[in-house]
Design an enzyme around this catalytic site. Sequence first.
Site, PDB file in Angstrom:
ATOM      1  N   HIS A  17       0.752  -1.290   0.071  1.00 19.73           N
ATOM      2  CA  HIS A  17       0.070  -0.070  -0.051  1.00 19.73           C
ATOM      3  C   HIS A  17       0.903   1.215  -0.110  1.00 19.73           C
ATOM      4  O   HIS A  17       0.563   2.158  -0.770  1.00 19.73           O
ATOM      5  CB  HIS A  17      -0.928   0.094   1.338  1.00 19.73           C
ATOM      6  CG  HIS A  17      -1.948  -1.247   1.309  1.00 19.73           C
ATOM      7  ND1 HIS A  17      -2.178  -1.873   2.450  1.00 19.73           N
ATOM      8  CD2 HIS A  17      -2.594  -1.580   0.318  1.00 19.73           C
ATOM      9  CE1 HIS A  17      -3.009  -2.683   2.140  1.00 19.73           C
ATOM     10  NE2 HIS A  17      -3.580  -2.352   0.965  1.00 19.73           N
ATOM     11  N   LYS A  41     -16.166  -6.402   6.206  1.00 19.03           N
ATOM     12  CA  LYS A  41     -14.924  -7.051   6.386  1.00 19.03           C
ATOM     13  C   LYS A  41     -14.571  -7.088   8.033  1.00 19.03           C
ATOM     14  O   LYS A  41     -13.871  -8.275   8.316  1.00 19.03           O
ATOM     15  CB  LYS A  41     -13.732  -6.822   5.730  1.00 19.03           C
ATOM     16  CG  LYS A  41     -13.543  -6.924   4.366  1.00 19.03           C
ATOM     17  CD  LYS A  41     -12.312  -6.331   3.536  1.00 19.03           C
ATOM     18  CE  LYS A  41     -12.410  -6.535   1.962  1.00 19.03           C
ATOM     19  NZ  LYS A  41     -11.384  -5.684   1.490  1.00 19.03           N
ATOM     20  N   ARG A  92      -2.411  -6.093  -8.203  1.00 19.84           N
ATOM     21  CA  ARG A  92      -1.230  -6.954  -7.873  1.00 19.84           C
ATOM     22  C   ARG A  92      -1.229  -8.266  -9.139  1.00 19.84           C
ATOM     23  O   ARG A  92      -0.171  -8.525  -9.677  1.00 19.84           O
ATOM     24  CB  ARG A  92      -1.636  -7.735  -6.586  1.00 19.84           C
ATOM     25  CG  ARG A  92      -1.185  -6.895  -5.346  1.00 19.84           C
ATOM     26  CD  ARG A  92      -1.424  -7.555  -4.225  1.00 19.84           C
ATOM     27  NE  ARG A  92      -3.145  -7.838  -4.239  1.00 19.84           N
ATOM     28  CZ  ARG A  92      -3.609  -8.069  -3.192  1.00 19.84           C
ATOM     29  NH1 ARG A  92      -3.379  -8.389  -2.145  1.00 19.84           N
ATOM     30  NH2 ARG A  92      -5.263  -8.441  -3.353  1.00 19.84           N
ATOM     31  N   SER A 130      -3.172  -7.487   3.085  1.00 16.18           N
ATOM     32  CA  SER A 130      -3.548  -7.230   4.636  1.00 16.18           C
ATOM     33  C   SER A 130      -3.656  -8.582   5.199  1.00 16.18           C
ATOM     34  O   SER A 130      -3.302  -9.013   6.537  1.00 16.18           O
ATOM     35  CB  SER A 130      -4.566  -6.438   4.842  1.00 16.18           C
ATOM     36  OG  SER A 130      -4.240  -5.180   4.105  1.00 16.18           O
TER      37      SER A 130
HETATM   38  O1  PNS Z   1      -8.852  -2.642  -0.605  1.00 16.78           O
HETATM   39  P1  PNS Z   1     -10.456  -2.879  -0.300  1.00 16.78           P
HETATM   40  O2  PNS Z   1     -10.572  -2.996   1.124  1.00 16.78           O
HETATM   41  O3  PNS Z   1     -11.084  -4.029  -1.272  1.00 16.78           O
HETATM   42  O4  PNS Z   1     -11.215  -1.561  -0.669  1.00 16.78           O
HETATM   43  C1  PNS Z   1     -12.668  -1.747  -1.175  1.00 16.78           C
HETATM   44  C2  PNS Z   1     -13.255  -0.473  -1.088  1.00 16.78           C
HETATM   45  C3  PNS Z   1     -13.169   0.773   0.008  1.00 16.78           C
HETATM   46  C4  PNS Z   1     -12.485   0.446  -2.316  1.00 16.78           C
HETATM   47  C5  PNS Z   1     -14.889  -0.514  -1.403  1.00 16.78           C
HETATM   48  O5  PNS Z   1     -15.317  -1.484  -0.698  1.00 16.78           O
HETATM   49  C6  PNS Z   1     -15.650   0.795  -1.721  1.00 16.78           C
HETATM   50  O6  PNS Z   1     -15.589   1.512  -2.603  1.00 16.78           O
HETATM   51  N1  PNS Z   1     -16.619   0.933  -0.459  1.00 16.78           N
HETATM   52  C7  PNS Z   1     -17.384   2.144  -0.619  1.00 16.78           C
HETATM   53  C8  PNS Z   1     -18.750   1.917  -0.684  1.00 16.78           C
HETATM   54  C9  PNS Z   1     -19.030   1.862  -2.194  1.00 16.78           C
HETATM   55  O7  PNS Z   1     -18.741   2.897  -2.941  1.00 16.78           O
HETATM   56  N2  PNS Z   1     -19.191   0.651  -2.894  1.00 16.78           N
HETATM   57  C10 PNS Z   1     -19.512   0.771  -4.368  1.00 16.78           C
HETATM   58  C11 PNS Z   1     -18.141   0.352  -4.863  1.00 16.78           C
HETATM   59  S1  PNS Z   1     -18.301  -0.251  -6.642  1.00 16.78           S
END
Ligand code: PNS
Length: 162
Positions: A17, A41, A92, A130
């Site tokens: 990150h 999560k 990745r 993570s």
């Molecule tokens: O790296 P991660 O933890 O997989 O990140 C996921 C994240 C935070 C990018 C995604 O869950 C998110 O954008 N959540 C906010 C809610 C939202 O906008 N959801 C629609 C995404 S298409």
Amino acid sequence: MKTCIYPGTFDPFTTGHLDVLKRGCAIFDKVIVGLLKNSSKTPMFSLQERENFIRKAAQAEGITNFDVISFDGLLVEFAERQGASALLRGLRAVTDFEYELQMAAMNKKLKPELETMFLMTSTQYSFLSSSIVKEIGAYGGCIKGLVPEVNRLEIAERLVRQ
Ligand code: PNS
């Protein structure tokens, strides 16, 4: 002023990150790390801990054009409130691709003018996540090089006594 949002759960923030953040900060005028508050999560580290890890790691690298802001709700709305023109994500491997493509396509549908930009994770971090840090740390394994050095002891201690 070009601002982007680097969103995620960052539970915890890894060296992978940090690599993406550093490179994003070299491209954009400002990178806002968007820390998701209510992730499905169920993060192991609190919001405050995750924010502190990111701030300490970025400061130790001498990065100054960043901020860390937590958010709830839709990412595109958060990005709009922050005046950002792009979302930044690290990629990745092919395994990331489907999920990332789905999110990028959906975010584009919700807010067409907001671009999603991907940085290929540097090869030395392509194995890193993570979840893997949490698993190794929980069994008392060495997490050196997996998380920013300034956070390593704190993360290791938390993981081993979870
Ligand atoms: O790296 P991660 O933890 O997989 O990140 C996921 C994240 C935070 C990018 C995604 O869950 C998110 O954008 N959540 C906010 C809610 C939202 O906008 N959801 C629609 C995404 S298409």
